[in-house]
Motif scaffolding. Structure first.
Motif, PDB file in Angstrom:
ATOM      1  N   TRP A  26      17.086  66.657 -11.073  1.00  0.00           N
ATOM      2  CA  TRP A  26      16.424  66.460 -12.355  1.00  0.00           C
ATOM      3  C   TRP A  26      17.468  65.947 -13.339  1.00  0.00           C
ATOM      4  O   TRP A  26      18.577  66.501 -13.427  1.00  0.00           O
ATOM      5  CB  TRP A  26      15.827  67.760 -12.873  1.00  0.00           C
ATOM      6  CG  TRP A  26      14.666  68.283 -12.084  1.00  0.00           C
ATOM      7  CD1 TRP A  26      13.334  68.172 -12.384  1.00  0.00           C
ATOM      8  CD2 TRP A  26      14.712  69.022 -10.843  1.00  0.00           C
ATOM      9  NE1 TRP A  26      12.561  68.778 -11.440  1.00  0.00           N
ATOM     10  CE2 TRP A  26      13.371  69.319 -10.469  1.00  0.00           C
ATOM     11  CE3 TRP A  26      15.748  69.472 -10.024  1.00  0.00           C
ATOM     12  CZ2 TRP A  26      13.060  70.029  -9.328  1.00  0.00           C
ATOM     13  CZ3 TRP A  26      15.440  70.177  -8.871  1.00  0.00           C
ATOM     14  CH2 TRP A  26      14.098  70.449  -8.529  1.00  0.00           C
ATOM     15  N   ILE A  27      17.121  64.930 -14.110  1.00  0.00           N
ATOM     16  CA  ILE A  27      18.082  64.297 -15.014  1.00  0.00           C
ATOM     17  C   ILE A  27      17.525  64.316 -16.432  1.00  0.00           C
ATOM     18  O   ILE A  27      16.388  63.906 -16.679  1.00  0.00           O
ATOM     19  CB  ILE A  27      18.373  62.841 -14.589  1.00  0.00           C
ATOM     20  CG1 ILE A  27      18.860  62.803 -13.137  1.00  0.00           C
ATOM     21  CG2 ILE A  27      19.416  62.212 -15.510  1.00  0.00           C
ATOM     22  CD1 ILE A  27      19.019  61.390 -12.602  1.00  0.00           C
ATOM     23  N   THR A  28      18.349  64.776 -17.362  1.00  0.00           N
ATOM     24  CA  THR A  28      18.006  64.779 -18.785  1.00  0.00           C
ATOM     25  C   THR A  28      19.189  64.196 -19.537  1.00  0.00           C
ATOM     26  O   THR A  28      20.338  64.537 -19.251  1.00  0.00           O
ATOM     27  CB  THR A  28      17.734  66.202 -19.287  1.00  0.00           C
ATOM     28  OG1 THR A  28      16.835  66.868 -18.393  1.00  0.00           O
ATOM     29  CG2 THR A  28      17.127  66.175 -20.677  1.00  0.00           C
ATOM     30  N   ARG A  29      18.924  63.363 -20.501  1.00  0.00           N
ATOM     31  CA  ARG A  29      20.023  62.769 -21.244  1.00  0.00           C
ATOM     32  C   ARG A  29      19.978  63.174 -22.710  1.00  0.00           C
ATOM     33  O   ARG A  29      18.952  63.644 -23.231  1.00  0.00           O
ATOM     34  CB  ARG A  29      20.007  61.244 -21.136  1.00  0.00           C
ATOM     35  CG  ARG A  29      18.848  60.560 -21.857  1.00  0.00           C
ATOM     36  CD  ARG A  29      19.167  59.103 -22.130  1.00  0.00           C
ATOM     37  NE  ARG A  29      20.360  58.992 -22.976  1.00  0.00           N
ATOM     38  CZ  ARG A  29      20.943  57.837 -23.282  1.00  0.00           C
ATOM     39  NH1 ARG A  29      20.466  56.709 -22.810  1.00  0.00           N
ATOM     40  NH2 ARG A  29      21.998  57.807 -24.085  1.00  0.00           N
ATOM     41  N   GLY A  30      21.112  63.010 -23.373  1.00  0.00           N
ATOM     42  CA  GLY A  30      21.206  63.095 -24.816  1.00  0.00           C
ATOM     43  C   GLY A  30      21.780  61.793 -25.327  1.00  0.00           C
ATOM     44  O   GLY A  30      21.879  60.806 -24.583  1.00  0.00           O
ATOM     45  N   ALA A  31      22.184  61.771 -26.593  1.00  0.00           N
ATOM     46  CA  ALA A  31      22.761  60.549 -27.140  1.00  0.00           C
ATOM     47  C   ALA A  31      24.030  60.160 -26.409  1.00  0.00           C
ATOM     48  O   ALA A  31      24.254  58.980 -26.110  1.00  0.00           O
ATOM     49  CB  ALA A  31      23.051  60.743 -28.626  1.00  0.00           C
ATOM     50  N   ARG A 100      25.772  68.883 -12.898  1.00  0.00           N
ATOM     51  CA  ARG A 100      26.771  67.862 -13.205  1.00  0.00           C
ATOM     52  C   ARG A 100      26.540  67.350 -14.627  1.00  0.00           C
ATOM     53  O   ARG A 100      25.398  67.110 -15.028  1.00  0.00           O
ATOM     54  CB  ARG A 100      26.684  66.700 -12.212  1.00  0.00           C
ATOM     55  CG  ARG A 100      27.107  67.061 -10.790  1.00  0.00           C
ATOM     56  CD  ARG A 100      26.900  65.882  -9.845  1.00  0.00           C
ATOM     57  NE  ARG A 100      25.479  65.596  -9.664  1.00  0.00           N
ATOM     58  CZ  ARG A 100      24.993  64.451  -9.185  1.00  0.00           C
ATOM     59  NH1 ARG A 100      25.822  63.461  -8.867  1.00  0.00           N
ATOM     60  NH2 ARG A 100      23.685  64.290  -9.035  1.00  0.00           N
ATOM     61  N   VAL A 101      27.643  67.187 -15.361  1.00  0.00           N
ATOM     62  CA  VAL A 101      27.572  66.688 -16.732  1.00  0.00           C
ATOM     63  C   VAL A 101      28.423  65.435 -16.827  1.00  0.00           C
ATOM     64  O   VAL A 101      29.606  65.441 -16.469  1.00  0.00           O
ATOM     65  CB  VAL A 101      28.056  67.741 -17.748  1.00  0.00           C
ATOM     66  CG1 VAL A 101      27.880  67.207 -19.171  1.00  0.00           C
ATOM     67  CG2 VAL A 101      27.300  69.055 -17.575  1.00  0.00           C
ATOM     68  N   PHE A 102      27.815  64.366 -17.321  1.00  0.00           N
ATOM     69  CA  PHE A 102      28.485  63.080 -17.486  1.00  0.00           C
ATOM     70  C   PHE A 102      28.366  62.641 -18.942  1.00  0.00           C
ATOM     71  O   PHE A 102      27.477  63.082 -19.676  1.00  0.00           O
ATOM     72  CB  PHE A 102      27.822  62.010 -16.611  1.00  0.00           C
ATOM     73  CG  PHE A 102      27.788  62.328 -15.147  1.00  0.00           C
ATOM     74  CD1 PHE A 102      28.835  61.967 -14.315  1.00  0.00           C
ATOM     75  CD2 PHE A 102      26.688  62.981 -14.593  1.00  0.00           C
ATOM     76  CE1 PHE A 102      28.794  62.252 -12.953  1.00  0.00           C
ATOM     77  CE2 PHE A 102      26.638  63.273 -13.236  1.00  0.00           C
ATOM     78  CZ  PHE A 102      27.695  62.905 -12.415  1.00  0.00           C
ATOM     79  N   SER A 103      29.234  61.734 -19.345  1.00  0.00           N
ATOM     80  CA  SER A 103      29.027  61.065 -20.621  1.00  0.00           C
ATOM     81  C   SER A 103      27.943  60.007 -20.443  1.00  0.00           C
ATOM     82  O   SER A 103      27.466  59.749 -19.326  1.00  0.00           O
ATOM     83  CB  SER A 103      30.325  60.401 -21.099  1.00  0.00           C
ATOM     84  OG  SER A 103      30.536  59.182 -20.401  1.00  0.00           O
ATOM     85  N   ASN A 104      27.590  59.354 -21.544  1.00  0.00           N
ATOM     86  CA  ASN A 104      26.576  58.299 -21.443  1.00  0.00           C
ATOM     87  C   ASN A 104      27.098  57.047 -20.751  1.00  0.00           C
ATOM     88  O   ASN A 104      26.356  56.083 -20.562  1.00  0.00           O
ATOM     89  CB  ASN A 104      26.005  57.960 -22.818  1.00  0.00           C
ATOM     90  CG  ASN A 104      27.069  57.562 -23.821  1.00  0.00           C
ATOM     91  OD1 ASN A 104      28.242  57.426 -23.491  1.00  0.00           O
ATOM     92  ND2 ASN A 104      26.659  57.380 -25.070  1.00  0.00           N
ATOM     93  N   GLN A 105      28.376  57.064 -20.327  1.00  0.00           N
ATOM     94  CA  GLN A 105      28.872  55.946 -19.516  1.00  0.00           C
ATOM     95  C   GLN A 105      28.294  55.967 -18.104  1.00  0.00           C
ATOM     96  O   GLN A 105      28.421  54.976 -17.376  1.00  0.00           O
ATOM     97  CB  GLN A 105      30.402  55.950 -19.469  1.00  0.00           C
ATOM     98  CG  GLN A 105      31.023  55.596 -20.810  1.00  0.00           C
ATOM     99  CD  GLN A 105      32.492  55.238 -20.683  1.00  0.00           C
ATOM    100  OE1 GLN A 105      32.878  54.437 -19.835  1.00  0.00           O
ATOM    101  NE2 GLN A 105      33.306  55.830 -21.530  1.00  0.00           N
ATOM    102  N   ALA A 106      27.677  57.076 -17.720  1.00  0.00           N
ATOM    103  CA  ALA A 106      26.926  57.112 -16.457  1.00  0.00           C
ATOM    104  C   ALA A 106      25.572  56.468 -16.708  1.00  0.00           C
ATOM    105  O   ALA A 106      24.519  57.112 -16.664  1.00  0.00           O
ATOM    106  CB  ALA A 106      26.788  58.541 -15.963  1.00  0.00           C
ATOM    107  N   ASN A 115      13.716  61.720 -20.007  1.00  0.00           N
ATOM    108  CA  ASN A 115      13.522  61.448 -21.432  1.00  0.00           C
ATOM    109  C   ASN A 115      14.254  60.192 -21.884  1.00  0.00           C
ATOM    110  O   ASN A 115      14.624  60.067 -23.061  1.00  0.00           O
ATOM    111  CB  ASN A 115      13.989  62.646 -22.260  1.00  0.00           C
ATOM    112  CG  ASN A 115      15.496  62.898 -22.121  1.00  0.00           C
ATOM    113  OD1 ASN A 115      16.098  62.540 -21.101  1.00  0.00           O
ATOM    114  ND2 ASN A 115      16.093  63.525 -23.117  1.00  0.00           N
ATOM    115  N   ALA A 116      14.474  59.251 -20.984  1.00  0.00           N
ATOM    116  CA  ALA A 116      15.242  58.049 -21.322  1.00  0.00           C
ATOM    117  C   ALA A 116      14.643  57.303 -22.514  1.00  0.00           C
ATOM    118  O   ALA A 116      15.376  56.778 -23.364  1.00  0.00           O
ATOM    119  CB  ALA A 116      15.326  57.130 -20.108  1.00  0.00           C
ATOM    120  N   ALA A 117      13.334  57.268 -22.615  1.00  0.00           N
ATOM    121  CA  ALA A 117      12.691  56.513 -23.691  1.00  0.00           C
ATOM    122  C   ALA A 117      13.018  57.080 -25.071  1.00  0.00           C
ATOM    123  O   ALA A 117      12.994  56.346 -26.075  1.00  0.00           O
ATOM    124  CB  ALA A 117      11.176  56.493 -23.485  1.00  0.00           C
TER     125      ALA A 117
END
Length: 279
Positions: A26-31, A100-106, A115-117
């Motif tokens: 499951w993938i969720t992003r922030g700014a 796993r936690v990545f920056s937005n460079q992933a 929630n990409a939109a």
């Protein structure tokens, strides 16, 4: 400007964003960040070919070996590993739940987030990541055991890298006292809360602006485990675990928080990661 909504990703009810043999992710992003939570079976490999910056791996359960930068280490449950830039492989040595936690460079993972939109405009209200100084001994695998750290004065166990910050809370065996909550807000960064055990209620209040048509009602959302909630900048918020279950929460920030970093002893691995000179 229309206020940014919060993101609530309840993995107990939502289908995975990526389903592969041996792994449901499951993938969720922030700014500025991307959180990928994977339930994997023994022998499954989670790999990155060319990650441009550091990432973090927290084993909520199970065990794995992590290889990167010519090194290889064993990771047990409840360990945090900071992974250097470049190629990496996580091989599950048992069934496991891996955060796993990545920056937005992933960027590839960010595009696949549920929630990409929500971030199609790039979230200009959030300060971008400006990498902190490289560790004096260079980039390498670094492993920590947060819950083994004795800090009786607080339930927070905070670690940082050059681009991320993770707060591993100690578990709660009973509900938080509703008379002792901590409503607060952040001017230019988000808070991402990962529930690993139990049920939490997140309370959010958006600030009023002169434009009444953009006002949002308060939100009081109960969410279980595993889940990710992304709380926008400037939104007043607090959370409390509810019900009789044992509960466990992680908070994630990007970039690292300077307010936490300025407090002596608050960031457990501060000696590994220097603060910027202007800090």
């Amino acid at each position: 400007m229309i206020p940014r909504p919060a993101s609530y990703a309840d993995h107990s009810v939502a289908p995975p964003d990526i389903e592969e043999p041996g792994a449901r992710t499951w993938i969720t992003r922030g700014a500025n960040l991307v959180i990928a939570i994977s339930d994997v079976t023994r022998g499954t490999v989670l790999s990155r070919d060319a990650q441009p910056d550091e990432s973090m791996v927290f084993l909520a359960s199970g065990s794995a070996t992590i290889a990167a930068g010519g090194e290889r280490i064993d990771a047990a449950a409840e360990t945090l590993t900071i992974v250097p830039p470049g190629a990496s492989r996580i091989t599950a040595t048992s069934d496991a739940r891996i955060v796993r936690v990545f920056s937005n460079q992933a960027a590839d993972l960010a595009r696949q987030a549920s929630n990409a939109a929500t971030y199609s405009d790039g979230a200009p209200e959030c300060a971008p990541i400006v990498p902190w100084p490289t560790p004096p001994d260079g980039f390498k695998l670094r492993q920590y055991t947060p819950l083994a750290v004795e800090k009786p004065e607080t339930n927070m166990r905070i670690f940082r890298s050059t681009n991320l910050m993770l707060n591993v809370m100690t578990r709660r065996d009973g509900p938080r006292d509703p008379r002792k909550l901590s409503p607060h807000s952040h001017d230019d960064f988000e808070q991402c809360s990962v529930v690993l055990e139990g049920d939490y209620m997140h309370h959010l209040r958006w600030p009023w602006t002169p434009d009444q048509t953009t006002w949002r009602d308060d939100e009081h959302v109960t969410i279980g485990a595993p889940s990710v909630t992304v709380i926008p900048a400037k939104v007043v918020h607090t959370s409390n675990n509810v019900g009789p279950k044992r509960s466990w929460l992680l908070d994630v920030f990007a970039p690292p928080r300077m307010d936490f970093s300025k407090k002596p002893g608050m960031v457990i691995n501060a000696a590994d990661y220097p603060v910027p000179a202007e800090g």
